[in-house]
Design a protein around this motif. Structure first.
Motif, PDB file in Angstrom:
ATOM      1  N   ARG A  90      13.919  64.329  31.592  1.00 14.27           N
ATOM      2  CA  ARG A  90      12.957  63.728  30.660  1.00 14.27           C
ATOM      3  C   ARG A  90      12.032  64.772  30.048  1.00 14.27           C
ATOM      4  O   ARG A  90      11.353  64.498  29.064  1.00 14.27           O
ATOM      5  CB  ARG A  90      12.075  62.708  31.382  1.00 14.27           C
ATOM      6  CG  ARG A  90      12.792  61.540  31.992  1.00 14.27           C
ATOM      7  CD  ARG A  90      11.852  60.744  32.887  1.00 14.27           C
ATOM      8  NE  ARG A  90      11.335  61.639  33.926  1.00 14.27           N
ATOM      9  CZ  ARG A  90      10.138  61.529  34.509  1.00 14.27           C
ATOM     10  NH1 ARG A  90       9.330  60.554  34.176  1.00 14.27           N
ATOM     11  NH2 ARG A  90       9.760  62.379  35.434  1.00 14.27           N
ATOM     12  N   THR A  91      11.979  65.973  30.648  1.00 12.45           N
ATOM     13  CA  THR A  91      10.897  66.908  30.383  1.00 12.45           C
ATOM     14  C   THR A  91      11.319  68.168  29.635  1.00 12.45           C
ATOM     15  O   THR A  91      12.351  68.758  29.926  1.00 12.45           O
ATOM     16  CB  THR A  91      10.239  67.313  31.723  1.00 12.45           C
ATOM     17  OG1 THR A  91       9.754  66.127  32.360  1.00 12.45           O
ATOM     18  CG2 THR A  91       9.096  68.271  31.527  1.00 12.45           C
ATOM     19  N   GLY A 121      12.698  66.220  21.487  1.00 13.20           N
ATOM     20  CA  GLY A 121      13.131  64.854  21.219  1.00 13.20           C
ATOM     21  C   GLY A 121      14.614  64.778  20.877  1.00 13.20           C
ATOM     22  O   GLY A 121      15.324  63.890  21.343  1.00 13.20           O
ATOM     23  N   GLY A 124      16.791  64.684  23.738  1.00 10.50           N
ATOM     24  CA  GLY A 124      16.663  63.505  24.588  1.00 10.50           C
ATOM     25  C   GLY A 124      15.494  63.550  25.559  1.00 10.50           C
ATOM     26  O   GLY A 124      15.402  62.718  26.462  1.00 10.50           O
ATOM     27  N   ARG A 125      14.579  64.479  25.360  1.00  6.61           N
ATOM     28  CA  ARG A 125      13.410  64.580  26.248  1.00  6.61           C
ATOM     29  C   ARG A 125      12.332  63.620  25.773  1.00  6.61           C
ATOM     30  O   ARG A 125      12.155  63.400  24.574  1.00  6.61           O
ATOM     31  CB  ARG A 125      12.876  66.015  26.296  1.00  6.61           C
ATOM     32  CG  ARG A 125      13.941  67.047  26.675  1.00  6.61           C
ATOM     33  CD  ARG A 125      14.657  66.662  27.962  1.00  6.61           C
ATOM     34  NE  ARG A 125      15.870  67.412  28.187  1.00  6.61           N
ATOM     35  CZ  ARG A 125      16.031  68.305  29.154  1.00  6.61           C
ATOM     36  NH1 ARG A 125      15.040  68.573  29.973  1.00  6.61           N
ATOM     37  NH2 ARG A 125      17.177  68.930  29.286  1.00  6.61           N
ATOM     38  N   SER A 126      11.600  63.038  26.712  1.00  3.88           N
ATOM     39  CA  SER A 126      10.575  62.058  26.364  1.00  3.88           C
ATOM     40  C   SER A 126       9.154  62.552  26.627  1.00  3.88           C
ATOM     41  O   SER A 126       8.192  61.864  26.290  1.00  3.88           O
ATOM     42  CB  SER A 126      10.807  60.759  27.137  1.00  3.88           C
ATOM     43  OG  SER A 126      10.772  61.003  28.537  1.00  3.88           O
ATOM     44  N   GLN A 127       9.026  63.724  27.223  1.00  2.70           N
ATOM     45  CA  GLN A 127       7.685  64.256  27.469  1.00  2.70           C
ATOM     46  C   GLN A 127       7.706  65.777  27.430  1.00  2.70           C
ATOM     47  O   GLN A 127       8.734  66.411  27.679  1.00  2.70           O
ATOM     48  CB  GLN A 127       7.135  63.783  28.807  1.00  2.70           C
ATOM     49  CG  GLN A 127       7.913  64.257  30.006  1.00  2.70           C
ATOM     50  CD  GLN A 127       7.386  63.679  31.305  1.00  2.70           C
ATOM     51  OE1 GLN A 127       6.485  62.850  31.319  1.00  2.70           O
ATOM     52  NE2 GLN A 127       7.936  64.114  32.414  1.00  2.70           N
ATOM     53  N   GLU A 179       3.528  62.515  25.844  1.00  7.49           N
ATOM     54  CA  GLU A 179       4.708  61.673  25.658  1.00  7.49           C
ATOM     55  C   GLU A 179       5.182  61.846  24.229  1.00  7.49           C
ATOM     56  O   GLU A 179       4.397  61.958  23.300  1.00  7.49           O
ATOM     57  CB  GLU A 179       4.370  60.203  25.937  1.00  7.49           C
ATOM     58  CG  GLU A 179       3.832  59.936  27.337  1.00  7.49           C
ATOM     59  CD  GLU A 179       4.745  60.354  28.466  1.00  7.49           C
ATOM     60  OE1 GLU A 179       5.989  60.189  28.334  1.00  7.49           O
ATOM     61  OE2 GLU A 179       4.251  60.862  29.491  1.00  7.49           O
ATOM     62  N   LEU A 180       6.500  61.867  24.052  1.00  8.04           N
ATOM     63  CA  LEU A 180       7.067  62.008  22.705  1.00  8.04           C
ATOM     64  C   LEU A 180       7.406  60.653  22.115  1.00  8.04           C
ATOM     65  O   LEU A 180       7.680  59.713  22.822  1.00  8.04           O
ATOM     66  CB  LEU A 180       8.337  62.877  22.756  1.00  8.04           C
ATOM     67  CG  LEU A 180       8.115  64.320  23.187  1.00  8.04           C
ATOM     68  CD1 LEU A 180       9.455  65.058  23.235  1.00  8.04           C
ATOM     69  CD2 LEU A 180       7.167  65.032  22.232  1.00  8.04           C
TER      70      LEU A 180
END
Length: 180
Positions: A90-91, A121, A124-127, A179-180
């Motif tokens: 996620r990071t 982003g 696929g990273r969300s943060q 957060e993205l």
């Protein structure tokens, strides 16, 4: 920047500047910037700490997620060293960012962050996470303006949550997440 100066679009770099990926051959220039651009913050020990935080391996193994900005005369203007976490899918992590003293407030720092956010982003990273020193008040304020939130620490330093000995004895840090 004056009131009549147009605000650059997200991720835009001034037309007279060149954005590219860093190369191992850029390491000496980065080391010089790490010693000089922080206005003596931490004295010689602080300069050495900053230099040790950006070894050549970042330019060898994380160039695809990092950026370097040069002036027309090829002088270093700004850089961002970042990577995608190998542990947490996620990071993404911004390891180090610098803008030359006379380039501050020209939007290049924001543009580098926005480019990194977009890259993260797309992967696929969300943060995005990063850290700074508790005594670097400019960095604390900047990250707040960029939408980062402070993460809890084990002590409070004038309203700032600090993680004691985060990078080793006496190397306290403040941790951020966005957060993205």
């Amino acid at each position: 920047m004056t009131d009549s100066t147009p605000v650059p679009s997200p991720g835009a770099i001034r037309g007279d500047l060149t954005l590219r990926r860093p190369r191992p051959s850029d390491h000496p220039r980065l080391q010089e910037a790490l010693a000089d651009w922080w206005g003596g913050l931490g004295g010689e020990a602080g300069a050495l700490q900053r230099q040790l935080l950006v070894p050549r391996l970042f330019l060898q193994h994380f160039a695809g997620t990092s950026f370097l900005v040069e002036r027309p005369d090829r002088a270093l203007h700004a850089f961002l060293i970042g990577f995608l976490s190998q542990t947490d899918p996620r990071t993404a992590y911004i390891h180090f960012v610098g803008v030359c003293p006379d380039g501050k407030r020209d939007g290049v720092g924001r543009a580098l962050y926005e480019r990194f956010f977009a890259l993260a982003g797309e992967a696929g990273r969300s943060q995005v996470r990063c850290i700074t020193s508790p005594n670097n008040r400019d960095s604390l304020a900047y990250h707040a303006r960029m939408g980062f939130r402070l993460e809890p620490g084990d002590r409070d330093d004038d309203g700032v949550p600090v993680q004691t000995d985060y990078d080793g004895p006496g190397l306290d840090r403040v941790s951020f997440v966005r957060e993205l």
